[in-house]
Design an enzyme around this catalytic site. Structure first.
Site, PDB file in Angstrom:
ATOM      1  N   GLY A  10       1.684  11.994  11.955  1.00  0.00           N
ATOM      2  CA  GLY A  10       1.732  10.611  11.467  1.00  0.00           C
ATOM      3  C   GLY A  10       2.990  10.381  10.649  1.00  0.00           C
ATOM      4  N   ALA A  11       3.897   9.577  11.213  1.00  0.00           N
ATOM      5  CA  ALA A  11       5.187   9.335  10.550  1.00  0.00           C
ATOM      6  C   ALA A  11       5.225   7.931   9.958  1.00  0.00           C
ATOM      7  CB  ALA A  11       6.325   9.522  11.557  1.00  0.00           C
ATOM      8  N   VAL A  91      -2.496  10.164   9.585  1.00  0.00           N
ATOM      9  CA  VAL A  91      -2.603   9.080  10.564  1.00  0.00           C
ATOM     10  C   VAL A  91      -3.356   7.915   9.936  1.00  0.00           C
ATOM     11  CG1 VAL A  91      -2.525  10.691  12.494  1.00  0.00           C
ATOM     12  CG2 VAL A  91      -4.730   9.985  11.578  1.00  0.00           C
ATOM     13  N   GLU A 162      -2.989  10.872  -1.307  1.00  0.00           N
ATOM     14  CA  GLU A 162      -1.686  10.381  -1.731  1.00  0.00           C
ATOM     15  C   GLU A 162      -1.871   9.232  -2.713  1.00  0.00           C
ATOM     16  OE1 GLU A 162       1.433  11.757  -0.979  1.00  0.00           O
ATOM     17  OE2 GLU A 162       1.400  10.546  -2.782  1.00  0.00           O
ATOM     18  N   PHE A 163      -1.160   9.286  -3.809  1.00  0.00           N
ATOM     19  CA  PHE A 163      -1.266   8.208  -4.796  1.00  0.00           C
ATOM     20  C   PHE A 163      -0.002   7.351  -4.860  1.00  0.00           C
ATOM     21  CE2 PHE A 163      -4.351  11.369  -6.430  1.00  0.00           C
ATOM     22  CZ  PHE A 163      -5.481  10.571  -6.447  1.00  0.00           C
ATOM     23  N   LYS A 222      -9.850   9.573  -4.890  1.00  0.00           N
ATOM     24  CA  LYS A 222      -8.859   8.659  -4.325  1.00  0.00           C
ATOM     25  C   LYS A 222      -9.461   7.255  -4.148  1.00  0.00           C
ATOM     26  CE  LYS A 222      -5.609   6.895  -1.777  1.00  0.00           C
ATOM     27  NZ  LYS A 222      -4.199   6.865  -1.793  1.00  0.00           N
ATOM     28  N   ALA A 225      -9.871   5.722  -7.633  1.00  0.00           N
ATOM     29  CA  ALA A 225      -8.625   5.265  -8.254  1.00  0.00           C
ATOM     30  C   ALA A 225      -8.221   3.911  -7.667  1.00  0.00           C
ATOM     31  CB  ALA A 225      -7.514   6.296  -8.024  1.00  0.00           C
ATOM     32  N   SER A 271      -1.964 -12.693  -9.521  1.00  0.00           N
ATOM     33  CA  SER A 271      -1.210 -12.974  -8.300  1.00  0.00           C
ATOM     34  C   SER A 271      -2.078 -13.768  -7.338  1.00  0.00           C
ATOM     35  CB  SER A 271      -0.792 -11.668  -7.623  1.00  0.00           C
ATOM     36  OG  SER A 271      -1.951 -10.997  -7.141  1.00  0.00           O
ATOM     37  N   CYS A 278      -4.415  -0.191   1.487  1.00  0.00           N
ATOM     38  CA  CYS A 278      -5.416   0.671   0.827  1.00  0.00           C
ATOM     39  C   CYS A 278      -6.556  -0.047   0.118  1.00  0.00           C
ATOM     40  CB  CYS A 278      -4.719   1.581  -0.174  1.00  0.00           C
ATOM     41  SG  CYS A 278      -3.863   2.938   0.625  1.00  0.00           S
ATOM     42  N   GLN A 280      -8.280  -2.965  -0.067  1.00  0.00           N
ATOM     43  CA  GLN A 280      -9.445  -3.561   0.575  1.00  0.00           C
ATOM     44  C   GLN A 280     -10.195  -2.515   1.403  1.00  0.00           C
ATOM     45  OE1 GLN A 280      -9.390  -7.509   2.005  1.00  0.00           O
ATOM     46  NE2 GLN A 280     -10.276  -6.960   3.965  1.00  0.00           N
ATOM     47  N   LYS A 281      -9.430  -1.741   2.148  1.00  0.00           N
ATOM     48  CA  LYS A 281     -10.038  -0.743   3.037  1.00  0.00           C
ATOM     49  C   LYS A 281     -10.848   0.281   2.231  1.00  0.00           C
ATOM     50  CE  LYS A 281      -7.657   2.724   4.517  1.00  0.00           C
ATOM     51  NZ  LYS A 281      -6.523   3.467   5.083  1.00  0.00           N
TER      52      LYS A 281
HETATM   53  C1  UDX Z   1      -1.941   1.429  -3.860  1.00  0.00           C
HETATM   54  C2  UDX Z   1      -2.103   2.394  -5.055  1.00  0.00           C
HETATM   55  O1  UDX Z   1      -1.382   1.859  -6.181  1.00  0.00           O
HETATM   56  C3  UDX Z   1      -1.574   3.773  -4.690  1.00  0.00           C
HETATM   57  O2  UDX Z   1      -1.814   4.680  -5.747  1.00  0.00           O
HETATM   58  C4  UDX Z   1      -2.291   4.250  -3.432  1.00  0.00           C
HETATM   59  O3  UDX Z   1      -1.773   5.497  -3.016  1.00  0.00           O
HETATM   60  C5  UDX Z   1      -2.132   3.246  -2.304  1.00  0.00           C
HETATM   61  O4  UDX Z   1      -2.594   1.961  -2.723  1.00  0.00           O
HETATM   62  P1  UDX Z   1       0.082   0.062  -2.797  1.00  0.00           P
HETATM   63  O5  UDX Z   1      -0.987  -0.642  -2.036  1.00  0.00           O
HETATM   64  O6  UDX Z   1       1.251   0.611  -2.064  1.00  0.00           O
HETATM   65  O7  UDX Z   1      -0.545   1.288  -3.612  1.00  0.00           O
HETATM   66  O8  UDX Z   1       0.678  -0.943  -3.899  1.00  0.00           O
HETATM   67  P2  UDX Z   1       0.198  -1.428  -5.348  1.00  0.00           P
HETATM   68  O9  UDX Z   1       1.375  -1.418  -6.227  1.00  0.00           O
HETATM   69  O10 UDX Z   1      -0.990  -0.711  -5.818  1.00  0.00           O
HETATM   70  O11 UDX Z   1      -0.163  -2.960  -5.099  1.00  0.00           O
HETATM   71  C6  UDX Z   1      -1.279  -3.367  -4.319  1.00  0.00           C
HETATM   72  C7  UDX Z   1      -1.410  -4.866  -4.335  1.00  0.00           C
HETATM   73  O12 UDX Z   1      -1.841  -5.336  -5.601  1.00  0.00           O
HETATM   74  C8  UDX Z   1      -0.112  -5.615  -4.032  1.00  0.00           C
HETATM   75  O13 UDX Z   1      -0.370  -6.702  -3.185  1.00  0.00           O
HETATM   76  C9  UDX Z   1       0.348  -6.070  -5.394  1.00  0.00           C
HETATM   77  O14 UDX Z   1       1.164  -7.204  -5.336  1.00  0.00           O
HETATM   78  C10 UDX Z   1      -0.974  -6.357  -6.068  1.00  0.00           C
HETATM   79  N1  UDX Z   1      -0.917  -6.299  -7.535  1.00  0.00           N
HETATM   80  C11 UDX Z   1      -0.641  -5.122  -8.161  1.00  0.00           C
HETATM   81  C12 UDX Z   1      -1.165  -7.439  -8.279  1.00  0.00           C
HETATM   82  O15 UDX Z   1      -1.416  -8.508  -7.736  1.00  0.00           O
HETATM   83  N2  UDX Z   1      -1.118  -7.365  -9.657  1.00  0.00           N
HETATM   84  C13 UDX Z   1      -0.838  -6.203 -10.303  1.00  0.00           C
HETATM   85  O16 UDX Z   1      -0.832  -6.220 -11.548  1.00  0.00           O
HETATM   86  C14 UDX Z   1      -0.584  -5.055  -9.536  1.00  0.00           C
HETATM   87  P1  ADP Z   2      -0.078   5.116   6.604  1.00  0.00           P
HETATM   88  O1  ADP Z   2       0.221   3.937   5.728  1.00  0.00           O
HETATM   89  O2  ADP Z   2      -1.427   5.723   6.318  1.00  0.00           O
HETATM   90  O3  ADP Z   2       1.015   6.127   6.629  1.00  0.00           O
HETATM   91  P2  ADP Z   2       0.794   4.147   9.212  1.00  0.00           P
HETATM   92  O4  ADP Z   2       0.064   3.266  10.165  1.00  0.00           O
HETATM   93  O5  ADP Z   2       2.058   3.674   8.591  1.00  0.00           O
HETATM   94  O6  ADP Z   2      -0.288   4.553   8.093  1.00  0.00           O
HETATM   95  O7  ADP Z   2       1.128   5.534   9.932  1.00  0.00           O
HETATM   96  C1  ADP Z   2       0.238   6.285  10.688  1.00  0.00           C
HETATM   97  C2  ADP Z   2       0.988   6.872  11.893  1.00  0.00           C
HETATM   98  O8  ADP Z   2       0.125   7.812  12.547  1.00  0.00           O
HETATM   99  C3  ADP Z   2       1.393   5.855  12.962  1.00  0.00           C
HETATM  100  O9  ADP Z   2       2.797   5.882  13.138  1.00  0.00           O
HETATM  101  C4  ADP Z   2       0.649   6.329  14.234  1.00  0.00           C
HETATM  102  O10 ADP Z   2       1.420   6.183  15.426  1.00  0.00           O
HETATM  103  C5  ADP Z   2       0.427   7.805  13.938  1.00  0.00           C
HETATM  104  N1  ADP Z   2      -0.683   8.413  14.697  1.00  0.00           N
HETATM  105  C6  ADP Z   2      -1.950   7.972  14.842  1.00  0.00           C
HETATM  106  N2  ADP Z   2      -2.682   8.819  15.597  1.00  0.00           N
HETATM  107  C7  ADP Z   2      -1.873   9.854  15.929  1.00  0.00           C
HETATM  108  C8  ADP Z   2      -2.030  11.069  16.688  1.00  0.00           C
HETATM  109  N3  ADP Z   2      -3.215  11.396  17.241  1.00  0.00           N
HETATM  110  N4  ADP Z   2      -0.966  11.881  16.822  1.00  0.00           N
HETATM  111  C9  ADP Z   2       0.229  11.572  16.259  1.00  0.00           C
HETATM  112  N5  ADP Z   2       0.448  10.454  15.527  1.00  0.00           N
HETATM  113  C10 ADP Z   2      -0.578   9.592  15.359  1.00  0.00           C
END
Ligand code: UDX
Ligand code: ADP
Length: 464
Positions: A10-11, A91, A162-163, A222, A225, A271, A278, A280-281
């Site tokens: 997964g890249a 992935v 991952e955080f 995770k 958090a 906001s 992350c 909502q999911k």
């Molecule tokens: C989040 C977690 O912070 C991170 O630790 C986890 O690994 C992945 O999910 P991310 O979704 O990349 O990271 O961004 P984040 O900075 O947490 O922001 C999430 C959403 O909340 C964004 O839409 C951001 O704009 C919003 N947000 C964040 C606010 O509306 N207000 C805030 O004070 C902070």
């Molecule tokens: P994240 O934010 O969790 O990194 P992404 O959707 O950006 O999620 O990345 C996940 C990647 O994993 C995608 O590029 C997708 O093509 C790849 N992927 C999903 N299933 C497989 C698999 N079976 N083998 C290799 N790569 C995969």
């Protein structure tokens, strides 16, 4: 046990930056990132590092240093698995769109496919690391698949959530608050696997910041958090609506509240609603798990965080309609920003998608500018909602590269992502070229009210 060869499946937004930093910090370890998406791998291998597929400040420099030395990107998944002592699974785990748990549970089919591929290909012992955010007890399912191959290979499963936050991923990886590693710490082999991963991170992270737990604590930490972080945003957003009714100002309230060291000042920015792959999911996952154990009060408690977030997006959009004399039909509305936050080109669950959809349902004409998001992504996001035909989306939405052109002749502007460049724009010129009265809706509390009102804008900022 020393790790010499890492494979990451997964890249994406997690796998790419994480492996780039591991490779940079551990020059003696070969790191191969594989993906089935050929286009994505080709972009990671692009000669010009500015063309890597995800926009993340500082990342091109890290990739430049390590790529070709001990960092490789490839589509040959089998070969990378075969060589590796340690395999990260990064992935995607989207919310299920079908069957049991639809709209709530994580879809683990990509994870399971990976596990089956690892099981099929492996000839030597492997440490398998869950990097993707997964529901609690996924490690057990992984282990079940891996242990039933009958080929005598020993698999150790670790959870290493991952955080990193997008937009600050490189800094978060270089200097993490903590690294969490869950494993079977009660068995000798499990402990050895945990230590092996600890030693990878210990190349640059102080040992005091590396926590080891059992697998389930790690998986649940995770989700917890992210749920806590999202809850803070929904909490301050709930207050933003009350502020608008009472004459209080949400920034002042957040500051006063955040100065209490027990509460803290971060993540209290009101906001138009949180987005990203992350929050909502993970909360939906938590709700689903709680319900499946019959913990309905726990489930309802966390579900409210999502309900509030959906309300905030809808409220912002409906306020635009009511301010524009109760109709936006045929009116041009300029959207500044489409990414779910600044400094990323990721749009997953971005509030902008839902605001645009609401306004399109009210027959508005939408024009969008985002400095990093491509036109094809914006249309893909709208098409995915299935609210109207693809032709209709292309007829009613225009994407332009020039923010001034986007705002020209608009009835209203909505700021949906907090990109720094929006602060610096020539707002006097923008005002001049708009239809009057010129409405400006700040969904990020990014712009200064006083100067905008002096120019002549009808200015609305969420939370005041
Ligand atoms: C989040 C977690 O912070 C991170 O630790 C986890 O690994 C992945 O999910 P991310 O979704 O990349 O990271 O961004 P984040 O900075 O947490 O922001 C999430 C959403 O909340 C964004 O839409 C951001 O704009 C919003 N947000 C964040 C606010 O509306 N207000 C805030 O004070 C902070
Ligand atoms: P994240 O934010 O969790 O990194 P992404 O959707 O950006 O999620 O990345 C996940 C990647 O994993 C995608 O590029 C997708 O093509 C790849 N992927 C999903 N299933 C497989 C698999 N079976 N083998 C290799 N790569 C995969």
């Amino acid at each position: 046990m020393r790790i010499r060869n890492i494979c990451c499946i997964g890249a994406g937004y997690v796998g790419g930056p994480t492996m780039a930093v591991i490779a940079q910090k551990c020059p003696e370890i070969d790191v191969t990132v594989v993906d089935i998406n050929e286009k994505r791998i080709a972009a990671w291998n692009d000669k010009n590092v500015e063309n890597i597929p995800i926009y993340e400040p500082g990342l091109p420099e890290v990739v430049q240093e390590a790529r070709g030395r001990n960092l490789f990107f490839s589509t040959d998944v089998d070969a990378a698995i075969d060589k590796a002592d340690m395999i990260f699974i990064s992935v995607n785990t989207p919310t299920k769109t079908y069957g049991i748990g639809k709209g709530m549970a994580a879809d683990l089919k990509y994870i399971e496919l990976c596990a089956r591929q690892i099981a099929r290909v492996s000839k030597t012992d492997k440490i398998v690391v869950e990097k993707s955010t997964l529901p609690v007890r996924t490690a057990e399912a992984l282990k079940n698949i891996l242990d039933n191959t009958g080929n005598g290979v020993n698999f150790q499963i670790l959870s290493n959530p991952e955080f990193l936050a997008e937009g600050t991923a490189v800094d978060d990886l270089m200097d993490p608050d903590r690294v969490l590693i869950g494993g079977d710490i009660d068995s000798a082999k499990g402990k050895e696997a945990v230590d092996a991963l600890v030693n990878v991170y210990a190349h640059w992270v102080p040992k005091s910041k590396i926590l080891t737990t059992n697998v389930w604590s790690s998986e649940l930490s995770k989700l917890t958090a992210n749920a806590f972080l999202a809850q803070r945003v929904s909490s301050i957003n709930a207050m933003s609506e009350l502020c608008e009714k009472t004459g209080a100002d949400v920034t002042e309230v957040a500051k006063a509240v955040g100065m209490d060291s027990r509460i803290g000042s971060k993540f209290l920015k009101s906001s138009v609603g949180f987005g990203g792959s992350c929050f909502q999911k993970d909360i939906l996952n938590l709700v689903y798990i709680a319900k499946s154990f019959g913990l309905h009060e726990v489930a309802d408690y966390w579900e409210q965080v999502i309900i509030m977030n959906d309300h905030q997006k809808r409220r912002f959009a409906s306020n635009i309609v009511s301010s524009l004399f109760n109709t936006v039909s045929g009116k041009k509305i300029a959207l500044l920003g489409w990414a779910f936050k600044k400094d990323t080109n990721d749009t997953r669950e971005s509030a902008a998608i839902y605001v645009a959809d609401y306004l399109l349902n009210e027959q508005a004409e939408i024009v969008v500018y985002d400095p990093k998001v491509k036109e094809e992504q914006i249309f893909a996001d709208l098409d995915n909602l299935n609210s109207r035909s693809e032709e209709e989306n292309r007829k009613r939405v225009t994407v332009l590269n020039d923010p001034y052109e986007v705002c020209r002749d608009a009835h209203a502007i909505a700021v949906l992502t907090e990109w720094d460049e929006f602060k610096e724009m020539d707002w006097g010129k923008i005002y001049k070229d708009m239809l009057k009265p010129a409405f400006l809706f700040d969904g990020r509390r990014l712009l200064e009210r006083k100067t905008k009102e002096e120019i002549g804008f009808e200015f609305y900022a969420i939370g005041s």
